[in-house]
Each structure stands twice: as C-alpha cells, then as structure tokens.
Design a protein around this motif. Structure first.
Motif, PDB file in Angstrom:
ATOM      1  N   GLY A 140       0.612  -1.328   0.054  1.00 10.17           N
ATOM      2  CA  GLY A 140      -0.107  -0.159   0.015  1.00 10.17           C
ATOM      3  C   GLY A 140       0.779   1.274   0.153  1.00 10.17           C
ATOM      4  O   GLY A 140       0.215   2.454   0.138  1.00 10.17           O
ATOM      5  N   ILE A 141       2.167   1.158  -0.210  1.00 13.65           N
ATOM      6  CA  ILE A 141       2.998   2.391  -0.130  1.00 13.65           C
ATOM      7  C   ILE A 141       2.925   2.664  -1.720  1.00 13.65           C
ATOM      8  O   ILE A 141       3.616   1.763  -2.611  1.00 13.65           O
ATOM      9  CB  ILE A 141       4.376   2.355   0.455  1.00 13.65           C
ATOM     10  CG1 ILE A 141       4.167   2.058   2.039  1.00 13.65           C
ATOM     11  CG2 ILE A 141       5.368   3.486   0.121  1.00 13.65           C
ATOM     12  CD1 ILE A 141       5.670   1.839   2.735  1.00 13.65           C
ATOM     13  N   GLU A 142       2.653   3.637  -1.908  1.00 15.48           N
ATOM     14  CA  GLU A 142       2.729   3.982  -3.510  1.00 15.48           C
ATOM     15  C   GLU A 142       2.723   5.687  -3.640  1.00 15.48           C
ATOM     16  O   GLU A 142       2.009   6.114  -3.154  1.00 15.48           O
ATOM     17  CB  GLU A 142       1.296   3.454  -4.233  1.00 15.48           C
ATOM     18  CG  GLU A 142       1.416   3.158  -5.467  1.00 15.48           C
ATOM     19  CD  GLU A 142      -0.019   2.507  -5.901  1.00 15.48           C
ATOM     20  OE1 GLU A 142      -0.822   3.130  -6.959  1.00 15.48           O
ATOM     21  OE2 GLU A 142      -0.627   1.741  -5.536  1.00 15.48           O
ATOM     22  N   ALA A 143       3.633   5.893  -4.402  1.00 11.62           N
ATOM     23  CA  ALA A 143       3.675   7.609  -4.672  1.00 11.62           C
ATOM     24  C   ALA A 143       2.591   7.971  -5.556  1.00 11.62           C
ATOM     25  O   ALA A 143       1.911   7.259  -6.573  1.00 11.62           O
ATOM     26  CB  ALA A 143       4.990   7.762  -5.296  1.00 11.62           C
ATOM     27  N   PRO A 144       2.068   8.956  -5.285  1.00 13.72           N
ATOM     28  CA  PRO A 144       1.014   9.484  -6.068  1.00 13.72           C
ATOM     29  C   PRO A 144       1.647   9.959  -7.401  1.00 13.72           C
ATOM     30  O   PRO A 144       2.739  10.032  -7.409  1.00 13.72           O
ATOM     31  CB  PRO A 144       0.632  10.896  -5.423  1.00 13.72           C
ATOM     32  CG  PRO A 144       1.698  11.277  -4.399  1.00 13.72           C
ATOM     33  CD  PRO A 144       2.249  10.039  -4.088  1.00 13.72           C
ATOM     34  N   HIS A 146       1.456  12.644  -9.184  1.00 16.17           N
ATOM     35  CA  HIS A 146       2.038  13.718  -9.290  1.00 16.17           C
ATOM     36  C   HIS A 146       3.272  13.917  -8.825  1.00 16.17           C
ATOM     37  O   HIS A 146       3.802  15.094  -8.581  1.00 16.17           O
ATOM     38  CB  HIS A 146       1.211  14.745  -8.923  1.00 16.17           C
ATOM     39  CG  HIS A 146       0.691  14.752  -7.414  1.00 16.17           C
ATOM     40  ND1 HIS A 146       1.608  15.259  -6.507  1.00 16.17           N
ATOM     41  CD2 HIS A 146      -0.545  14.342  -7.124  1.00 16.17           C
ATOM     42  CE1 HIS A 146       1.131  15.067  -5.430  1.00 16.17           C
ATOM     43  NE2 HIS A 146      -0.343  14.597  -5.655  1.00 16.17           N
ATOM     44  N   ALA A 147       3.732  12.972  -8.100  1.00 15.98           N
ATOM     45  CA  ALA A 147       5.003  13.097  -7.115  1.00 15.98           C
ATOM     46  C   ALA A 147       6.086  13.785  -7.874  1.00 15.98           C
ATOM     47  O   ALA A 147       6.775  14.540  -6.937  1.00 15.98           O
ATOM     48  CB  ALA A 147       5.775  11.800  -6.669  1.00 15.98           C
ATOM     49  N   GLN A 148       6.444  13.869  -9.227  1.00 20.37           N
ATOM     50  CA  GLN A 148       7.380  14.749  -9.430  1.00 20.37           C
ATOM     51  C   GLN A 148       7.090  15.504 -10.865  1.00 20.37           C
ATOM     52  O   GLN A 148       6.213  15.093 -11.422  1.00 20.37           O
ATOM     53  CB  GLN A 148       8.549  13.864 -10.005  1.00 20.37           C
ATOM     54  CG  GLN A 148       9.383  13.214  -8.775  1.00 20.37           C
ATOM     55  CD  GLN A 148      10.342  12.337  -9.108  1.00 20.37           C
ATOM     56  OE1 GLN A 148      11.189  12.554 -10.067  1.00 20.37           O
ATOM     57  NE2 GLN A 148      10.466  11.137  -8.531  1.00 20.37           N
ATOM     58  N   LEU A 150       7.939  18.498  -7.762  1.00 24.52           N
ATOM     59  CA  LEU A 150       7.289  18.819  -6.532  1.00 24.52           C
ATOM     60  C   LEU A 150       7.160  20.368  -6.812  1.00 24.52           C
ATOM     61  O   LEU A 150       8.146  20.978  -7.303  1.00 24.52           O
ATOM     62  CB  LEU A 150       8.033  18.559  -5.426  1.00 24.52           C
ATOM     63  CG  LEU A 150       7.858  17.192  -4.870  1.00 24.52           C
ATOM     64  CD1 LEU A 150       8.896  16.858  -3.801  1.00 24.52           C
ATOM     65  CD2 LEU A 150       6.788  16.880  -4.170  1.00 24.52           C
ATOM     66  N   VAL A 151       5.960  21.042  -6.396  1.00 26.69           N
ATOM     67  CA  VAL A 151       5.770  22.400  -6.294  1.00 26.69           C
ATOM     68  C   VAL A 151       6.308  22.814  -5.067  1.00 26.69           C
ATOM     69  O   VAL A 151       6.144  22.259  -4.186  1.00 26.69           O
ATOM     70  CB  VAL A 151       4.385  22.839  -6.652  1.00 26.69           C
ATOM     71  CG1 VAL A 151       4.328  24.374  -6.289  1.00 26.69           C
ATOM     72  CG2 VAL A 151       4.011  22.326  -8.020  1.00 26.69           C
ATOM     73  N   GLU A 152       7.612  23.753  -5.268  1.00 25.95           N
ATOM     74  CA  GLU A 152       8.094  24.359  -3.821  1.00 25.95           C
ATOM     75  C   GLU A 152       7.297  25.516  -3.203  1.00 25.95           C
ATOM     76  O   GLU A 152       7.321  26.448  -4.252  1.00 25.95           O
ATOM     77  CB  GLU A 152       9.437  24.587  -4.073  1.00 25.95           C
ATOM     78  CG  GLU A 152      10.398  23.394  -3.882  1.00 25.95           C
ATOM     79  CD  GLU A 152      11.826  23.938  -4.032  1.00 25.95           C
ATOM     80  OE1 GLU A 152      12.285  24.519  -3.064  1.00 25.95           O
ATOM     81  OE2 GLU A 152      12.241  23.767  -4.867  1.00 25.95           O
ATOM     82  N   THR A 154       8.064  28.258  -0.728  1.00 27.46           N
ATOM     83  CA  THR A 154       9.308  28.645   0.369  1.00 27.46           C
ATOM     84  C   THR A 154       8.987  30.031   1.190  1.00 27.46           C
ATOM     85  O   THR A 154       8.170  30.790   0.434  1.00 27.46           O
ATOM     86  CB  THR A 154      10.570  28.966  -0.481  1.00 27.46           C
ATOM     87  OG1 THR A 154      10.129  29.724  -1.723  1.00 27.46           O
ATOM     88  CG2 THR A 154      11.302  27.781  -0.625  1.00 27.46           C
TER      89      THR A 154
END
Ligand code: SF4
Ligand code: SF4
Ligand code: FES
Lengths: 155, 330
Positions: A140-144, A146-148, A150-152, A154
C-alpha cells in the motif's frame, strides 16, 4: 477460502521435553497437523523474543512455544523466564494487531507425545480460524502520480 | 551557484523535529571548519536553495550529505532518492533516519486515525470538518501537498545508505569527531570506515558506560519515573523504573541515568541487536521476581504501553515495523 487455508506455524521446542515429546509422537505414529515447523532450542529459556517477532515478520500465522513443566526445567528455572517473556511478548503483539490466539505457550514433558500432538492439532485449528496473517507492512505504499516535479513553497 | 573548488556538503530534514539541525549548530566553532573545508550547497534550515538546484547538480557531485528525518510522505521519498543520486556519501543522521524515532510511533495507527485526531479532537476548531487535500486547483493551476504514506520508513528502507549515525539527536561531540574524521580523510590523513559502519557512537551499551551500582534485580512492581524518588547511586531499572540502557548503543556517555532519568533508548539498538524491543523485553522480563502467572500479569500491568515503551525510537526499524491496522487495508 478460509476452509482451505493452511496456516504456517513455527514451534519452538525444548530439547529435553517437548522436542522429545514430538519425537515420541512420531515413533508412536501419532498423527499431528503438518502445519507446525518445529525448531529445537536447548531450553525454552533460550527463546529470544526476536525469534517470535522474526517468525511473524517472515510470514508465520502462529507461533508455539513449549518447554518442560514448571519445576522440571533442566536448567533450573529458565522456563519461568520463558513464561515471563511470553506474557510480555503477547501484550506487545496485541498492540501490534496480532491476536493473542496466534501465540501459545505449552508445557509438555518427554512422555507427553499424545498431549503435544493433540495440542498442536487444536492450536492449528485455532490459527486456521483466525485466517492468514501474512505480515507485509510495506503493502500500500505508492507514490501519487504527480509526485514529480514537486511544487516548492518557500517562506 | 558558485563553485569554489571545495567539496560539497548538504544536509536535509525529512520527517523530523529539527533537533538534529540544532545539534549540528551546537558544535560551536567547529562549524567554521565545515565552512572552511566544504561548500554548503543545500541545507534548507541554514540557507536558501531550491530542490531544482539540487536536481540540476551532477550525479555524485555532493561529497557528503547528512540526511535526518524519516520517510513519511512522497516528498521525503523523492528528496531521499534525489540526494542519494547526487551524493557520494549519504549518512543516515539521527534516530529518525536510522530507525524512525518518535515520528514512527504513528506506525501504530492508520493514517485516517491520525488525521481524525489532528483535525477533529476537542482542542481543534474545525466546524466544517475540513481536511487537507493532496491537490487543489487555483487560478494559476494545480497545487500539490505531499501525500502521507500508510507507514513511516527509515532512510535505508528507501535508498542505499553509506553510514549510520544514531542518536536523538546525535551528541555534538560525536558530530564534531565525525566532521574531524571526514576532514582528515580529505587531507589524506585518515581513511573512511567500511560502508555500512555505525559512526559517531560506541560498540557497546549505555549500561556499560553507566556509573550506577548494580545489584541483584528483583522487581515486584514497575513504577513510572514521576512516582519515585530516584536513588542517586543505584541502577534505575533495579528501582523498578524501566531503563533501556541494556538494549541501547553506547555513545552518549550514559547522560540520562547520570542525571537521574532512565535511558529511553535514543541511540538505537546496541551492536548485534536485531530488534531493540526484543532485547529490552528480554532484560525486563528477567528482572521480574515472580514465577506465578497471575502475579507476573499484575507486575506487567505496570507497563501500560509496551509498544511505546519498547519501541519509542525503533518502531520503523523493528522487525514488525508497524501495527497491522496501520498497513492492512482489509
Ligand atoms: S539499566 Fe539504566 S541505570 Fe541501570 S545500569 Fe543500565 S543504564 Fe544504568
Ligand atoms: S542515556 Fe539513553 S536516552 Fe539518554 S542520551 Fe543516552 S542513549 Fe539517549
Ligand atoms: S530444559 Fe526444557 S524448558 Fe528448560
């Protein structure tokens, strides 16, 4: 599928009693469930909680711990130590979501082959009724999607 | 970005509290050695740099990355992989990166329960029952926030790690010693230890470094520290308060017992211990002075939260890693 489920049970047995009881059950041709894989320790006091945790983490559905009757340990009182560990491990396992019915402590002397076989059969049925455990914490560990990138944000 | 020819240094925090960063700054004037010997290219707590700057770096171009924090969400995982790719030496720095630490106590609960606790308990005002959404559309486009994974993982459960530096946080004198070593390696005066070595810590246990007197242990009742006046000389475990010294790696100089407080295990499992809690449970059950099942159970009632007590720092790094409700979707 629960009716065809064959649980895997790891059984830690003491060299001087329960392992011999299992041996005796064998020579007397007493049948017991093949689900239990017996591992021989020199004494139940050798039972490191690591063994129990590793058994469950590696896919066991149940764990049986057996040793000489209280008062009969060949190393005086190591089976009492095993008993204290057992109670503590059981409390921990309950918190981890492993039902108390998946772990059993059993005293059996070398002469009690029939009792041991009977208890193994009972325990196997109890674990079967609980169903598979199949420990797999990373399921069940799954990157969404849109993972990359990432919108940063700051400050 | 300027390049002054010095080897590059990075430090990152994933799921952590920030204490590791403070511990690094606590090395006082030694921090000037870091500046003299390294070019700091990425260190969010101390300088401004963007993920895209790191993405633009050549693979393996950062000599040393100290990575603190556990892997809780997809952002943590992405940066762990990115820094692995860009770094020659990746150090799991501090308990969170090594073994999950306090963030990994969340591995005892499903994410939904965590969210419910944070967003609906009595101390929270949230009448519309709002929850953070992973994606939001705004006029400028889509915004993402990191997605929480079902369980917290350690750094080496996600990427290959070169060295392990335990502690919550690592003691500043240990950090200073490690930095000294790396500088000596750069100057050709020392060699790096073999990959996989635990650095900045000892090879024995906290008990081994503890000055308290040990006698025969007979415990009839476990008590919590707030209910006992701790004797200044006697072993704390022998006074019925659980002390993790026997399961914990040495490295801190047994600070907590010296201050009258039990070791809670922040340096992680002792050398050779496959599972921290198993080691500690062995020690605890051997001091219980009873052979009667009912009495043993009563004594154990004095440990109301075994999972939290025996895995305060080590849940993600333990053999079971997480409770079944946290990971089992069925
Ligand atoms: S158990 Fe705690 S107090 Fe006792 S010797 Fe070990 S570190 Fe010291
Ligand atoms: S005594 Fe234990 S809890 Fe305290 S600093 Fe040392 S390792 Fe950490
Ligand atoms: S020798 Fe059998 S339990 Fe100790």
């Amino acid at each position: 599928m629960t009716d065809t489920f064959e649980p895997t049970i790891i059984g830690f047995t003491c060299n001087w009693c329960s392992y011999r009881a299992a041996d005796m059950a064998g020579t007397a041709r007493i049948k017991y469930a093949p689900n239990v894989r017996l591992i021989r320790l020199m004494c139940s006091g050798r039972l490191d909680p690591t063994f129990v945790l590793k058994a469950f983490a590696s896919g066991a559905d149940g764990v049986l711990v057996s040793g000489c009757h209280p008062g009969d340990c060949h190393y005086v009182e190591q089976n009492y130590k095993a008993m204290r560990r057992f109670y503590l491990i059981k409390r921990l396992l309950a918190q981890m979501g492993i039902e108390p019915g998946r772990i059993k402590l059993l005293w059996a002397s070398a002469a009690e082959g029939a009792i041991l076989a009977n208890e193994i059969n009972k325990f196997t049925e109890e674990v079967r009724a609980l169903g598979p455990l199949h420990w797999n914490p990373t399921q069940g560990i799954e990157a969404p999607a849109h993972a990359q990138p990432l919108v940063e944000v700051t400050a | 970005m300027t390049s002054n020819g010095k080897p590059k240094f990075a430090m990152y925090w994933a799921a952590s509290c920030g204490g590791c960063e403070i511990a690094v700054l606590n090395i006082h004037e030694k921090i000037l050695d870091v500046d003299a010997n390294f070019e700091v290219v990425f260190w969010p707590v101390a300088m401004d740099a963007k993920y895209k700057d790191v993405e633009a770096m050549e693979d393996g171009s950062i000599l040393l990355t100290l990575f603190n924090g556990a892997i809780r969400n997809d952002e943590n995982e992405h940066i762990a992989k990115l820094l692995r790719q860009k770094s020659k030496i990746l150090v799991a720095f501090g308990s969170c990166a090594n073994e999950g630490c306090v963030p990994a106590l969340a591995n005892l609960s499903p994410v939904k329960d965590l969210m419910d606790t944070v967003y609906t308990t009595v101390s929270t005002e949230n009448p519309e029952n709002l929850r953070p959404q992973p994606t939001t559309t705004v006029p400028e486009g889509e915004l993402y926030i990191p997605t929480m994974y079902p369980i917290v993982r350690t750094l080496d459960q996600v990427v290959d790690v070169d060295y392990y530096m335990p502690g919550c946080p690592p003691e500043s004198h240990q950090i200073a010693a490690v930095i000294d070593l790396v500088i000596q390696v750069l100057q050709g005066k020392a060699q790096l230890p073999p990959k996989g070595t635990v650095i900045g810590a000892g090879g024995s246990t906290v008990c081994d470094e503890c000055k308290r007197k040990r006698d025969v242990k007979h415990i009839k009742e476990f008590k919590r520290i707030q209910h006992v006046m701790i004797d200044p000389e006697l072993c704390i475990l022998e006074q019925g308060v659980i002390c993790s010294g026997s399961a914990t790696r040495s490295g801190c100089g047994a600070l907590c017992p010296a201050a009258g407080s039990p070791c809670i295990g922040c340096y992680g499992p002792a050398e050779g211990a496959l599972d921290f809690g198993a080691r500690l449970m062995t020690a605890v059950s051997s001091v219980i002075d009873s052979n009667k099942p009912e009495e043993i159970e009563r004594i154990l009632d004095g440990i109301p939260d075994p999972a939290g007590m025996f895995y305060r720092f080590n849940m993600a790094g333990s053999l079971l890693r997480a409770s079944r409700p946290a990971w089992d979707k069925k």
